[in-house]
Motif scaffolding. Sequence first.
Motif, PDB file in Angstrom:
ATOM      1  N   LEU A   1       8.101  -0.814  20.662  1.00  0.00           N
ATOM      2  CA  LEU A   1       7.676   0.547  21.005  1.00  0.00           C
ATOM      3  C   LEU A   1       6.922   0.569  22.336  1.00  0.00           C
ATOM      4  O   LEU A   1       7.147   1.460  23.171  1.00  0.00           O
ATOM      5  N   ASN A   2       6.036  -0.400  22.541  1.00  0.00           N
ATOM      6  CA  ASN A   2       5.297  -0.446  23.809  1.00  0.00           C
ATOM      7  C   ASN A   2       6.226  -0.743  24.983  1.00  0.00           C
ATOM      8  O   ASN A   2       6.105  -0.167  26.067  1.00  0.00           O
ATOM      9  N   LEU A   3       7.166  -1.655  24.759  1.00  0.00           N
ATOM     10  CA  LEU A   3       8.119  -1.988  25.813  1.00  0.00           C
ATOM     11  C   LEU A   3       8.946  -0.767  26.195  1.00  0.00           C
ATOM     12  O   LEU A   3       9.153  -0.478  27.375  1.00  0.00           O
ATOM     13  N   ALA A   4       9.439  -0.041  25.172  1.00  0.00           N
ATOM     14  CA  ALA A   4      10.254   1.144  25.445  1.00  0.00           C
ATOM     15  C   ALA A   4       9.455   2.193  26.205  1.00  0.00           C
ATOM     16  O   ALA A   4       9.967   2.848  27.122  1.00  0.00           O
ATOM     17  N   GLU A   5       8.195   2.342  25.855  1.00  0.00           N
ATOM     18  CA  GLU A   5       7.368   3.332  26.555  1.00  0.00           C
ATOM     19  C   GLU A   5       7.198   2.956  28.020  1.00  0.00           C
ATOM     20  O   GLU A   5       7.284   3.814  28.910  1.00  0.00           O
ATOM     21  N   SER A   6       6.985   1.652  28.284  1.00  0.00           N
ATOM     22  CA  SER A   6       6.821   1.220  29.672  1.00  0.00           C
ATOM     23  C   SER A   6       8.100   1.371  30.474  1.00  0.00           C
ATOM     24  O   SER A   6       8.058   1.571  31.687  1.00  0.00           O
ATOM     25  N   LEU A   7       9.276   1.287  29.805  1.00  0.00           N
ATOM     26  CA  LEU A   7      10.557   1.446  30.489  1.00  0.00           C
ATOM     27  C   LEU A   7      11.076   2.876  30.429  1.00  0.00           C
ATOM     28  O   LEU A   7      12.197   3.150  30.862  1.00  0.00           O
ATOM     29  N   ASP A   8      10.262   3.785  29.855  1.00  0.00           N
ATOM     30  CA  ASP A   8      10.644   5.194  29.740  1.00  0.00           C
ATOM     31  C   ASP A   8      11.927   5.350  28.914  1.00  0.00           C
ATOM     32  O   ASP A   8      12.843   6.094  29.274  1.00  0.00           O
ATOM     33  N   LEU A   9      11.987   4.613  27.776  1.00  0.00           N
ATOM     34  CA  LEU A   9      13.136   4.688  26.876  1.00  0.00           C
ATOM     35  C   LEU A   9      12.691   5.262  25.536  1.00  0.00           C
ATOM     36  O   LEU A   9      11.561   5.053  25.080  1.00  0.00           O
ATOM     37  N   GLY A  10      13.610   5.972  24.875  1.00  0.00           N
ATOM     38  CA  GLY A  10      13.354   6.443  23.533  1.00  0.00           C
ATOM     39  C   GLY A  10      13.571   5.330  22.523  1.00  0.00           C
ATOM     40  O   GLY A  10      14.185   4.305  22.811  1.00  0.00           O
ATOM     41  N   VAL A  11      13.060   5.524  21.297  1.00  0.00           N
ATOM     42  CA  VAL A  11      13.193   4.518  20.238  1.00  0.00           C
ATOM     43  C   VAL A  11      13.588   5.214  18.936  1.00  0.00           C
ATOM     44  O   VAL A  11      13.034   6.258  18.590  1.00  0.00           O
ATOM     45  N   VAL A  12      14.562   4.614  18.219  1.00  0.00           N
ATOM     46  CA  VAL A  12      14.928   5.047  16.862  1.00  0.00           C
ATOM     47  C   VAL A  12      14.687   3.872  15.939  1.00  0.00           C
ATOM     48  O   VAL A  12      15.184   2.757  16.200  1.00  0.00           O
ATOM     49  N   ALA A  13      13.915   4.072  14.877  1.00  0.00           N
ATOM     50  CA  ALA A  13      13.683   3.027  13.880  1.00  0.00           C
ATOM     51  C   ALA A  13      14.740   3.166  12.798  1.00  0.00           C
ATOM     52  O   ALA A  13      14.850   4.213  12.145  1.00  0.00           O
ATOM     53  N   GLU A  14      15.543   2.106  12.578  1.00  0.00           N
ATOM     54  CA  GLU A  14      16.594   2.119  11.559  1.00  0.00           C
ATOM     55  C   GLU A  14      16.065   1.577  10.239  1.00  0.00           C
ATOM     56  O   GLU A  14      15.144   0.759  10.212  1.00  0.00           O
ATOM     57  N   GLY A  15      16.683   2.017   9.155  1.00  0.00           N
ATOM     58  CA  GLY A  15      16.374   1.445   7.840  1.00  0.00           C
ATOM     59  C   GLY A  15      15.044   1.859   7.276  1.00  0.00           C
ATOM     60  O   GLY A  15      14.437   1.113   6.498  1.00  0.00           O
ATOM     61  N   VAL A  16      14.529   3.064   7.616  1.00  0.00           N
ATOM     62  CA  VAL A  16      13.262   3.549   7.058  1.00  0.00           C
ATOM     63  C   VAL A  16      13.525   4.039   5.640  1.00  0.00           C
ATOM     64  O   VAL A  16      14.293   4.986   5.430  1.00  0.00           O
ATOM     65  N   GLU A  17      12.861   3.379   4.665  1.00  0.00           N
ATOM     66  CA  GLU A  17      13.161   3.688   3.259  1.00  0.00           C
ATOM     67  C   GLU A  17      11.957   4.194   2.486  1.00  0.00           C
ATOM     68  O   GLU A  17      12.112   4.761   1.391  1.00  0.00           O
ATOM     69  N   THR A  18      10.730   3.989   3.004  1.00  0.00           N
ATOM     70  CA  THR A  18       9.525   4.394   2.274  1.00  0.00           C
ATOM     71  C   THR A  18       8.616   5.223   3.170  1.00  0.00           C
ATOM     72  O   THR A  18       8.693   5.150   4.405  1.00  0.00           O
ATOM     73  N   GLU A  19       7.751   5.981   2.496  1.00  0.00           N
ATOM     74  CA  GLU A  19       6.772   6.792   3.231  1.00  0.00           C
ATOM     75  C   GLU A  19       5.796   5.893   3.993  1.00  0.00           C
ATOM     76  O   GLU A  19       5.347   6.241   5.085  1.00  0.00           O
ATOM     77  N   GLY A  20       5.484   4.722   3.437  1.00  0.00           N
ATOM     78  CA  GLY A  20       4.580   3.803   4.118  1.00  0.00           C
ATOM     79  C   GLY A  20       5.166   3.305   5.433  1.00  0.00           C
ATOM     80  O   GLY A  20       4.470   3.218   6.446  1.00  0.00           O
ATOM     81  N   GLN A  21       6.449   2.951   5.403  1.00  0.00           N
ATOM     82  CA  GLN A  21       7.098   2.521   6.647  1.00  0.00           C
ATOM     83  C   GLN A  21       7.095   3.651   7.673  1.00  0.00           C
ATOM     84  O   GLN A  21       6.825   3.432   8.864  1.00  0.00           O
ATOM     85  N   PHE A  22       7.410   4.852   7.221  1.00  0.00           N
ATOM     86  CA  PHE A  22       7.444   6.027   8.109  1.00  0.00           C
ATOM     87  C   PHE A  22       6.075   6.259   8.746  1.00  0.00           C
ATOM     88  O   PHE A  22       5.944   6.480   9.952  1.00  0.00           O
TER      89      PHE A  22
END
Length: 971
Positions: free
Chosen positions: A922-943
């Motif tokens: 996430l930090n790397l993407a922010e420094s490169l001005d890229l968006g991020v999608v997290a795959e495989g989110v299955e629980t509220e805790g992960q979210f």
Amino acid sequence: MDPRSNDRPGESAKPASATALALASNALFQLSFEASPEAMALTRMGNGEVVAVNREWEKLTGFDRSEVIGKPVQTLDFWPDERTRERSLSPLTELGRLADTDVKLRMRDGEVRLVRVNASLLRSEGEDYALTYLRDVTAEKLSAEAVRAGERVLEETNTKLNRQLRLYELTESVANVGYWVTYPGDSMVYMSRGYAEMAGFGDRNTAPLQEHMQGLLDEDRPMFESAIAALDGQTVEYRWRHPDGRVLWVRSRMHRYVEQGVLKAVMGVVQEVSAEKMALKAVGDQLAFIQRITSRAPGMLIEFQSWGTTRMELRFASAGSEELLGVGPQEFLSDSRHLFRRIDRDDVPRLVGEAMCAVRSGTNWQTEFLTRPVNGAARWLLINAVPELQGDGSILWCGAITDITAQKESQDRLKESETRFRSLTELSSDWYWEQDENFRFVRIDGDVERLQALLGQSHIGKTLWEVSNDGVSEEGWAAHRRQLAARAVFRDFEMQRKRGDGTTTWVSLHGTPIFDSEGHFKGYRGTGRDISERKQAESDIERLAFFDALTGLPNRRLLIDRLRQALEFSARHITHGALLFIDLDNFKMLNDTRGHATGDELLKQVANRLKGCVRSLDTVARLGGDEFVVMLEDIGEAPMEAAAQTEMVGKKIVAALNAEYELGDLRHHSSPSIGVTLFFQHLHTLDELLKRADLAMYQAKAAGRNTLRFFDPEMQAAAAARASLENDLRQALERREFVLHYQTVVDAQSRVVGVEALLRWVHPSRGMVSPAVFIPVAEQSGLIIALGQWVLEQACAQLVRWSTDSATERLTIAVNVSARQFRHADFCPQTLDLLRTSGANPYRLKLELTESLLLSDIEDAVQKMGELRSIGVGFALDDFGTGYSSLSYLKRLPLDQLKIDQSFVRDVLVDPNDAAIARTILNLAESLDLGVVAEGVETEGQFAFLLHSGCKSFQGYLFSRPVPLQALMLG
């Protein structure tokens, strides 16, 4: 009688002339008028007629009264002009009185005098008269002017004296000069301001005699007293201690003033010369230093001046001339011909000519010449002089003459050595070379004809790898560069060169590094040799020992050696290999019926076809007769993957060997039987592997020939299953058995912002087939290109349908692109054409690529991505973090988004490493001005964790499973 009173009433007016006469004849008036000390005149105002004048008026004007009485005053020509007269007398007519008015009047003799006029207006018996008083003020005015002029001169003189005094005092201060005076019988010394400041007396201008000389240093007092006793005006210098502690040098002249034999005064003029003394000392020190340096410097220093080419004058010669030429510097200065007498007569014209050329051009003069001193052996000298233009147009030359005899002798020896070396290298079969610190050739010597075929003069300035790359592998070049970087000696570095006629030459190089006296690396030197004959002999020996004479393929001996190496490679790199035993069906019949020559031709054509079916790293060998072996290396870590790769090559071989052969005038068809066995590390011996492949080959023959069989029954079953699956895939494309499922992508507020399109196969008998099962088969068989194109077509069609609804018009669709599909030459043109014909918005289409796909050919990937991105297509990097991520390629690729692989998301709450990796991405993407999608989110805790870490887009079962379009919830 009031001269201005009016006539009494009732009294008759008398004639004007009678009244005037009566007035004039009045005794008292006549007496007063005549005796007045001032010039007076009485005139009639009406016509200006002169009535009376007194004696003073006659004296002043020079007129006799008889000449003017009864005449108008205007006719006497007193005034320069009438206008001046009227302006001067206007107060009289206007006010009745004219007081103290100075005017210039012309007298009878023509002299113009300054006259002060006073006049009164009188009235008698009805007529107006002017009584005028005139007084000559010319002398008075001149006297006043003289007084004022004297005052001005006095004032100017005083100002000039004050200015001269200030200038004198300023001159004293600037020039550091002053004076003192004493008088006989007076105990005081009188000082000028400059001297008082110099000696430290401040604002005082007098001092007692005893106090006056307190600042004189004791060491200089006798000299001062001697000078003051003599008072002969001779210059004397002494030191003076100022009250602030400074010691000053002063220069003084002392005089006596005598008048008529009597001493009137004694005075001294003093100047401070401390700066001059310091400068002289500095110059003296510098001159002494220069003399010491020049006397110890090798060679001879000279300075001369030239005026054009006609005149040259020697200005300085150092003591080194004695050692160089046996002539002292003074002899040179007195007669410069001493130098030319000692120069070899053959060198004199050249020396003079080069000197004149330098004088004309104003450039450095540098010339070597041979000298023959009076005593001693001949010497080579070098003169080097630098010009400096002077203000008068002449040129001052400063330079040196040095002895270069040793250098010249060394150069001669070096030339002789060089000549011997060239002779030896030209006679030798080897040749000599040198390289600089950047490994560029700077010298190549040897037999000219041989060099032209190997490394000639045209290669000067080039490196070895710029000269030729033939015959050396990338690993070989890398190893050679490591030797060079380590400054190591290298031997027998072999490479190939192409001659002008196209033939190939082998060269062997030996090299050793060159270092200077301080240990700095300066390059390499070495020798080279033509080893073509040796290489040819080695090649012949190898061919006879390791290659089949008929086909040129490796024989059994070389195959065994390479198989041993392949097993080592498999053990090091954890990868599978395979052996394919190939036997030609019914070869013996062809040999028996058509002869061995036809059979040999078939074997040669089979060998060529087999080589065309494999990679350069694989091996094709002939064991003998009609038996061939193909060895495949590095075909995958997983057994199933290796089997699939082997089967694909086997089918390719079957197809190639089934094609028709032209054997002279015979058209022949042949088929192979192929036995296959896999090998992995050192699980089996060489003999065991060869036996397994041979047994599998016989199984293929038993199965009806023209086929291949795996030795392992399970792998045989897997190969059969894969072949069946591939066949079903081909039919599925025709029957349209594929569908798309969609999984939503949401933002931080769980709002749907897009979907990912996922391919599904609904098999009529197998049911829903997992992509993990059929995608690898589609990749290996090439069917993935058609499947990928179908997915893109469906996605574009769906984007067009969604664009008509405001609720879905901003949704994006992400499509996975396989490596084989992306690398296909027509991928970009087909995608651009699809977007154009479908009408889909390219800004709503996102292509997901994997890291391994991009790293295989980064330049091709950048070009294709840039072409599609230029029209709006977005790109996401799928499964980020699972491959060999590199910041260097991330900076170059035109990406829009990174997708955190679900393997990291799954354990972010329990595994600190996965949590750290997710945050890093996430930090790397922010420094490169890229968006991020997290795959495989299955629980509220992960979210919650990902949301807190800065993630803004999510995908997983928590929000939606992959579902058909009809079940997709977009609200």
